[in-house]
Write an enzyme that holds these catalytic residues in place. Structure first.
Site, short mmCIF file in Angstrom:
data_model
loop_
_atom_site.label_atom_id
_atom_site.label_comp_id
_atom_site.label_asym_id
_atom_site.label_seq_id
_atom_site.Cartn_x
_atom_site.Cartn_y
_atom_site.Cartn_z
N HIS A 1 -0.03 19.25 -26.36
CA HIS A 1 -0.06 17.78 -26.35
C HIS A 1 -1.20 17.17 -27.16
CE1 HIS A 1 3.08 18.25 -23.44
NE2 HIS A 1 3.23 16.96 -23.34
N ARG B 1 -4.35 21.76 -13.77
CA ARG B 1 -3.23 20.91 -14.25
C ARG B 1 -3.35 20.60 -15.74
NH1 ARG B 1 -0.17 16.01 -11.08
NH2 ARG B 1 1.32 15.57 -12.72
N HIS C 1 0.42 14.61 -29.49
CA HIS C 1 0.17 13.16 -29.45
C HIS C 1 -0.30 12.66 -30.82
CE1 HIS C 1 -0.25 13.15 -24.81
NE2 HIS C 1 0.95 12.77 -25.18
N HIS D 1 9.06 12.18 -28.45
CA HIS D 1 7.88 12.82 -27.86
C HIS D 1 8.01 14.35 -27.88
CE1 HIS D 1 4.58 13.61 -25.11
NE2 HIS D 1 5.40 14.28 -24.31
N ARG E 1 0.81 -1.23 0.00
CA ARG E 1 0.00 0.00 0.00
C ARG E 1 0.84 1.28 0.00
NH1 ARG E 1 -3.50 -2.83 3.68
NH2 ARG E 1 -5.18 -3.75 2.47
N LYS F 1 5.94 23.88 -13.16
CA LYS F 1 5.12 22.66 -13.04
C LYS F 1 4.70 22.45 -11.59
CE LYS F 1 4.42 17.87 -13.97
NZ LYS F 1 4.68 16.66 -14.70
N ASN G 1 -1.14 20.33 -20.52
CA ASN G 1 -1.39 19.63 -21.79
C ASN G 1 -1.18 20.53 -23.00
OD1 ASN G 1 -2.08 17.26 -20.48
ND2 ASN G 1 -4.21 17.92 -20.21
N LYS H 1 2.57 11.74 -11.02
CA LYS H 1 1.88 10.78 -11.90
C LYS H 1 2.76 9.55 -12.02
CE LYS H 1 -0.97 13.72 -14.86
NZ LYS H 1 -1.21 14.22 -16.23
N GLU I 1 9.36 20.67 -23.50
CA GLU I 1 8.49 20.80 -22.31
C GLU I 1 8.86 22.08 -21.54
OE1 GLU I 1 5.87 18.94 -21.66
OE2 GLU I 1 6.21 17.11 -22.83
N GLU J 1 -5.39 16.77 -11.38
CA GLU J 1 -5.82 17.18 -12.73
C GLU J 1 -7.34 17.35 -12.87
OE1 GLU J 1 -3.77 14.96 -15.74
OE2 GLU J 1 -4.28 16.40 -17.29
N1 GLY Z 1 2.76 15.65 -18.01
C1 GLY Z 1 1.72 16.47 -17.59
C2 GLY Z 1 1.41 16.31 -16.13
O1 GLY Z 1 2.22 15.86 -15.37
O2 GLY Z 1 0.33 16.65 -15.73
#
Ligand code: GLY
Length: 354
Positions: A234, A227, A238, A253, A109, A213, A231, A131, A173, A223
């Site tokens: 993106h 957040r 993408h 990327h 956990r 960030k 994007n 993330k 980025e 998000e």
């Molecule tokens: N890569 C975008 C984020 O971390 O939200």
């Protein structure tokens, strides 16, 4: 989201300091085969924590970011006697920080983990912000969790072991973060070639970028709204990435994101009045640094199709975008119709001389 960010070019010292304070009962390093040969030996020489840690070495590349590798990591944590007081240090690019973070977040956990990104892309994006995850059934990051690293140790020392395309990929980025911040850092970024910066100059720029960030993620860790600003670039990025893959000539990327930034700024100009002079400046920098995608007008239906399937869409058939009315002025809830997207792609191709 509490996550200690440590900017330093003495990575070994930072790892040992962290290990002394955190005092895990057992320490595990997760790395891929490339990092294990290029980076681990230098760290083992200088860091007693790394020298003594159990090593979990996995295959290199996105193809290994899957449930099989994840199960191998869990298995090695079990066999190595990891308890809740153990900790993991993920050393690598985004695949390793995402997958190692998820392995740690789910083992018993959740055990503590530290990210040591070794690519610029991971340093300014994947390793920061909590993330974590793996790919599943061909879908990127389909399974995952929001789980902040205890600490992220960010250095520019490892980037030189990588091809120049990797550095440029991460730099895209940083361009994105600078446009979101609207604080003038964009002018500095486009006044230099990414490859010409010294480690210390780059570290300073990386720090400014990561703090943008961090600010966004602190306000909206999971998000729900703000957040989504991250994007920017993106949705089209993408689509370019997927189209290139489909045509059998994959692109990094960050290159796709750089081209996507220009498309999003064209849409921003058309829909929100983003200044055309700055749009031209960005397009010129992207053209000089990233060249152009292999597309023509016959690709538009595929590009729009890829955008329609983007997981960031609301699911009601509309295509979502993050757009800017000016640097620092973000609208995370924009949509565009296919005819607006194709008009933007026409202007994009004019700007990029495609
Ligand atoms: N890569 C975008 C984020 O971390 O939200």
């Amino acid at each position: 989201m509490s996550q200690q960010l440590i900017f330093t070019n003495d990575v070994a010292g930072a790892i040992d300091n962290w290990a002394r304070t955190a005092a895990p009962t057992r320490l595990f390093v997760i790395a891929d085969t490339n990092t294990a040969s290029l980076v681990l030996p230098q760290l083992e020489e200088k860091s007693s924590a790394i020298a003594e840690a159990a090593k979990i070495i996995v295959g290199a590349g996105e193809g290994f970011k899957n449930i099989t590798t994840l199960a191998e990591i869990w298995s090695e944590l079990c066999s190595g006697g990891a308890t809740r007081s153990a900790a993991v240090i993920n050393i690598g690019g985004g695949v390793i920080t995402d997958m190692g973070g998820f392995a740690a977040a789910t083992f018993k956990r959740g055990i503590r983990f530290v990210n040591v990104p070794t690519t610029l892309l991971a340093a300014v994006d994947a390793a920061v912000g909590g993330k974590t995850g793996i790919d599943f059934r061909g879908l990127k990051n389909e399974i995952g969790a929001f789980a902040p690293a205890d600490a992220v140790i960010i250095s520019t020392r490892f980037f030189r072991t990588l091809p120049a395309t990797e550095l440029r990929s991460g730099y895209a980025e940083m361009l994105k973060h600078a446009l979101l911040a609207g604080d003038g850092s964009f002018d500095r970024l486009i006044s230099v070639e990414p490859d010409s910066l010294t480690d210390d100059e780059l570290l300073e720029l990386v720090k400014q970028s990561v703090l943008v960030k961090k600010d966004v993620v602190t306000k909206d860790p999971t998000e729900k709204g703000l957040r989504k600003a991250l994007n920017l670039g993106h949705t089209p990025g993408h689509a370019f990435e997927s189209l290139a893959l489909e045509k059998g000539s994959p692109v990094p990327h960050g290159y796709a994101v750089a081209w996507g930034l220009v498309v999003d700024l064209v849409l921003s100009h058309l829909k929100l009045g983003f200044p055309s002079a700055l749009l031209r400046q960005v397009a010129q920098y992207v053209l000089d640094t990233y060249n152009v995608p292999d597309i023509n007008c016959t690709d538009y239906p595929r590009i729009v199709e890829y955008m329609r399937h983007d997981k960031k869409n609301a699911g009601d058939g509309t295509i979502s975008f993050t757009l800017l009315s000016a640097p620092g002025q973000v609208d995370v809830s924009c949509t565009a119709e296919p005819d607006e997207i194709t008009a933007a792609l026409d202007i994009f191709r004019d700007l990029m001389h495609i």
